[in-house]
Write a protein that holds these residues in place. Structure first.
Motif, PDB file in Angstrom:
ATOM      1  N   VAL A  19       0.846  -1.091   0.139  1.00  0.00           N
ATOM      2  CA  VAL A  19      -0.027  -0.114  -0.019  1.00  0.00           C
ATOM      3  C   VAL A  19       0.837   1.326   0.156  1.00  0.00           C
ATOM      4  CG1 VAL A  19      -2.034   0.965   1.147  1.00  0.00           C
ATOM      5  CG2 VAL A  19      -2.018  -1.334   1.162  1.00  0.00           C
ATOM      6  N   GLY A  20       0.959   1.989  -1.116  1.00  0.00           N
ATOM      7  CA  GLY A  20       1.591   3.133  -1.000  1.00  0.00           C
ATOM      8  C   GLY A  20       0.710   4.433  -0.810  1.00  0.00           C
ATOM      9  N   ASP A  21       1.591   5.712  -0.816  1.00  0.00           N
ATOM     10  CA  ASP A  21       0.726   6.858  -0.630  1.00  0.00           C
ATOM     11  C   ASP A  21      -0.018   7.307  -1.620  1.00  0.00           C
ATOM     12  OD1 ASP A  21       0.681   9.336   1.082  1.00  0.00           O
ATOM     13  OD2 ASP A  21       1.540  10.295  -0.913  1.00  0.00           O
ATOM     14  N   ALA A  22      -0.124   6.866  -2.799  1.00  0.00           N
ATOM     15  CA  ALA A  22      -1.179   7.118  -3.871  1.00  0.00           C
ATOM     16  C   ALA A  22      -2.432   6.436  -3.678  1.00  0.00           C
ATOM     17  CB  ALA A  22      -0.510   6.871  -5.226  1.00  0.00           C
ATOM     18  N   HIS A  23      -2.359   5.370  -2.889  1.00  0.00           N
ATOM     19  CA  HIS A  23      -3.401   4.571  -2.567  1.00  0.00           C
ATOM     20  C   HIS A  23      -4.430   4.967  -1.590  1.00  0.00           C
ATOM     21  CE1 HIS A  23      -0.359   1.276  -4.113  1.00  0.00           C
ATOM     22  NE2 HIS A  23      -1.151   1.694  -5.099  1.00  0.00           N
ATOM     23  N   ILE A  24      -3.816   5.879  -0.631  1.00  0.00           N
ATOM     24  CA  ILE A  24      -4.459   6.351   0.552  1.00  0.00           C
ATOM     25  C   ILE A  24      -5.356   7.575   0.224  1.00  0.00           C
ATOM     26  CG2 ILE A  24      -4.125   7.307   2.866  1.00  0.00           C
ATOM     27  CD1 ILE A  24      -3.200   4.455   2.427  1.00  0.00           C
ATOM     28  N   ASP A  25      -6.535   7.378   0.829  1.00  0.00           N
ATOM     29  CA  ASP A  25      -7.748   8.476   0.836  1.00  0.00           C
ATOM     30  C   ASP A  25      -7.769   9.518   2.035  1.00  0.00           C
ATOM     31  OD1 ASP A  25      -8.981   7.088   2.423  1.00  0.00           O
ATOM     32  OD2 ASP A  25     -10.707   6.337   0.940  1.00  0.00           O
ATOM     33  N   MET A  26      -8.872  10.128   1.889  1.00  0.00           N
ATOM     34  CA  MET A  26      -8.829  11.213   3.122  1.00  0.00           C
ATOM     35  C   MET A  26      -9.098  10.456   4.535  1.00  0.00           C
ATOM     36  SD  MET A  26     -12.416  12.934   2.794  1.00  0.00           S
ATOM     37  CE  MET A  26     -12.834  13.427   4.347  1.00  0.00           C
ATOM     38  N   MET A  27      -9.598   9.245   4.371  1.00  0.00           N
ATOM     39  CA  MET A  27      -9.776   8.354   5.610  1.00  0.00           C
ATOM     40  C   MET A  27      -8.667   7.736   6.070  1.00  0.00           C
ATOM     41  SD  MET A  27     -13.083   9.364   6.067  1.00  0.00           S
ATOM     42  CE  MET A  27     -13.467   8.341   7.519  1.00  0.00           C
ATOM     43  N   ARG A  28      -7.376   7.933   5.355  1.00  0.00           N
ATOM     44  CA  ARG A  28      -6.287   7.265   5.905  1.00  0.00           C
ATOM     45  C   ARG A  28      -6.118   6.048   5.961  1.00  0.00           C
ATOM     46  NH1 ARG A  28      -5.945  11.345  10.847  1.00  0.00           N
ATOM     47  NH2 ARG A  28      -5.479  13.379   9.718  1.00  0.00           N
ATOM     48  N   HIS A  29      -6.888   5.181   4.784  1.00  0.00           N
ATOM     49  CA  HIS A  29      -6.857   3.852   4.502  1.00  0.00           C
ATOM     50  C   HIS A  29      -6.972   3.868   2.859  1.00  0.00           C
ATOM     51  CE1 HIS A  29     -11.136   3.330   3.505  1.00  0.00           C
ATOM     52  NE2 HIS A  29     -11.309   4.198   4.632  1.00  0.00           N
ATOM     53  N   THR A  30      -6.595   2.627   2.691  1.00  0.00           N
ATOM     54  CA  THR A  30      -6.742   2.449   0.962  1.00  0.00           C
ATOM     55  C   THR A  30      -8.267   2.545   0.256  1.00  0.00           C
ATOM     56  OG1 THR A  30      -5.095   0.643   1.220  1.00  0.00           O
ATOM     57  CG2 THR A  30      -6.244   0.683  -0.758  1.00  0.00           C
ATOM     58  N   ASN A  31      -8.051   3.636  -0.563  1.00  0.00           N
ATOM     59  CA  ASN A  31      -9.284   3.872  -1.446  1.00  0.00           C
ATOM     60  C   ASN A  31     -10.060   2.643  -1.833  1.00  0.00           C
ATOM     61  OD1 ASN A  31     -11.033   4.987  -3.611  1.00  0.00           O
ATOM     62  ND2 ASN A  31     -10.543   6.668  -2.618  1.00  0.00           N
ATOM     63  N   ASN A  32     -11.510   2.735  -1.734  1.00  0.00           N
ATOM     64  CA  ASN A  32     -11.996   1.639  -2.453  1.00  0.00           C
ATOM     65  C   ASN A  32     -11.818   1.392  -3.887  1.00  0.00           C
ATOM     66  OD1 ASN A  32     -13.304   2.024   0.001  1.00  0.00           O
ATOM     67  ND2 ASN A  32     -15.460   1.902  -0.676  1.00  0.00           N
ATOM     68  N   VAL A  33     -11.481   2.336  -4.729  1.00  0.00           N
ATOM     69  CA  VAL A  33     -11.291   2.361  -6.187  1.00  0.00           C
ATOM     70  C   VAL A  33      -9.929   1.608  -6.478  1.00  0.00           C
ATOM     71  CG1 VAL A  33     -10.759   3.491  -8.259  1.00  0.00           C
ATOM     72  CG2 VAL A  33     -12.571   4.163  -6.603  1.00  0.00           C
ATOM     73  N   VAL A  34      -9.051   1.482  -5.498  1.00  0.00           N
ATOM     74  CA  VAL A  34      -7.742   1.001  -5.646  1.00  0.00           C
ATOM     75  C   VAL A  34      -7.846  -0.629  -5.553  1.00  0.00           C
ATOM     76  CG1 VAL A  34      -5.439   0.526  -4.737  1.00  0.00           C
ATOM     77  CG2 VAL A  34      -6.320   2.900  -4.431  1.00  0.00           C
ATOM     78  N   TRP A  38      -6.302  -3.525  -8.319  1.00  0.00           N
ATOM     79  CA  TRP A  38      -5.684  -4.555  -7.990  1.00  0.00           C
ATOM     80  C   TRP A  38      -6.346  -5.889  -8.401  1.00  0.00           C
ATOM     81  CZ3 TRP A  38      -4.876  -2.726  -2.225  1.00  0.00           C
ATOM     82  CH2 TRP A  38      -3.728  -1.717  -2.231  1.00  0.00           C
ATOM     83  N   LEU A  39      -7.625  -6.059  -8.580  1.00  0.00           N
ATOM     84  CA  LEU A  39      -8.328  -7.235  -8.874  1.00  0.00           C
ATOM     85  C   LEU A  39      -8.078  -7.382 -10.421  1.00  0.00           C
ATOM     86  CD1 LEU A  39     -12.278  -6.551  -8.168  1.00  0.00           C
ATOM     87  CD2 LEU A  39     -10.684  -8.215  -7.003  1.00  0.00           C
ATOM     88  N   GLU A  40      -8.045  -5.953 -11.293  1.00  0.00           N
ATOM     89  CA  GLU A  40      -7.541  -6.089 -12.668  1.00  0.00           C
ATOM     90  C   GLU A  40      -6.144  -6.592 -12.668  1.00  0.00           C
ATOM     91  OE1 GLU A  40      -7.816  -3.602 -16.726  1.00  0.00           O
ATOM     92  OE2 GLU A  40      -7.535  -2.582 -14.979  1.00  0.00           O
ATOM     93  N   ASP A  41      -5.330  -5.992 -11.923  1.00  0.00           N
ATOM     94  CA  ASP A  41      -3.598  -6.341 -11.990  1.00  0.00           C
ATOM     95  C   ASP A  41      -3.489  -8.098 -11.648  1.00  0.00           C
ATOM     96  OD1 ASP A  41      -3.358  -3.605 -12.137  1.00  0.00           O
ATOM     97  OD2 ASP A  41      -2.678  -3.355 -10.241  1.00  0.00           O
TER      98      ASP A  41
END
Length: 153
Positions: A19-34, A38-41
């Protein structure tokens, strides 16, 4: 594969992400869209490992597109955590392919996310649902993971 991790089904195909900085949202956890990314990856990495990558889809003029996702966020993930993303092909027929996904936090073995995705085969040029080429069936069918009767999403 780390034998300390508990998987919903046997022998997942896995990749690791951090989990990188670009994955984090305003709630300070991984954003749902990420998680969708990852599913696609992990699905593409598995498909490529089996022998069907984007260039092969183009060459066959057919591809698999998402028809339906079922997502369940089990626990938040935070900056710096390492996750192991697992996937299984659980059903293939002439028109559809089904995958299950499970994402596990490596540090504590906690499952943080589960998903099921139903893909349909389409003609790339027309975008219409079509039967899978034989190569797709030959490649994906042996990758099927038998789903135990007690396996729940």
């Amino acid at each position: 594969m780390d034998s300390t991790l508990t998987w919903d089904l046997p022998a997942p195909f896995t990749i690791d992400v951090t989990v990188g900085d670009a994955h984090i949202d305003m709630m300070r956890h991984t954003n749902n869209v990420v998680y969708l990314t990852w599913l696609e990856d992990v699905a593409w990495a598995h498909s490529v490992q089996l022998g069907l990558g984007p260039a092969d889809y183009e060459a066959h003029a057919h591809g698999l597109v998402v028809h339906e996702h079922r997502l369940r966020y089990e626990a938040a993930t935070r900056f710096g955590e390492q996750l192991r993303l697992g996937t299984w092909i659980t059903h293939v027929d002439r028109l559809t392919l089904h995958r299950r996904f499970q994402f596990v936090r490596v540090a504590d073995g906690k499952t943080v996310f589960r998903a099921e995705t139903r893909y349909v085969c389409v003609d790339i040029a027309e975008g219409r649902v079509r039967r899978m080429p034989g190569t797709f069936l030959d490649t994906y069918t042996p990758a099927l993971t038998p789903v135990p009767v007690n396996a729940q999403f």
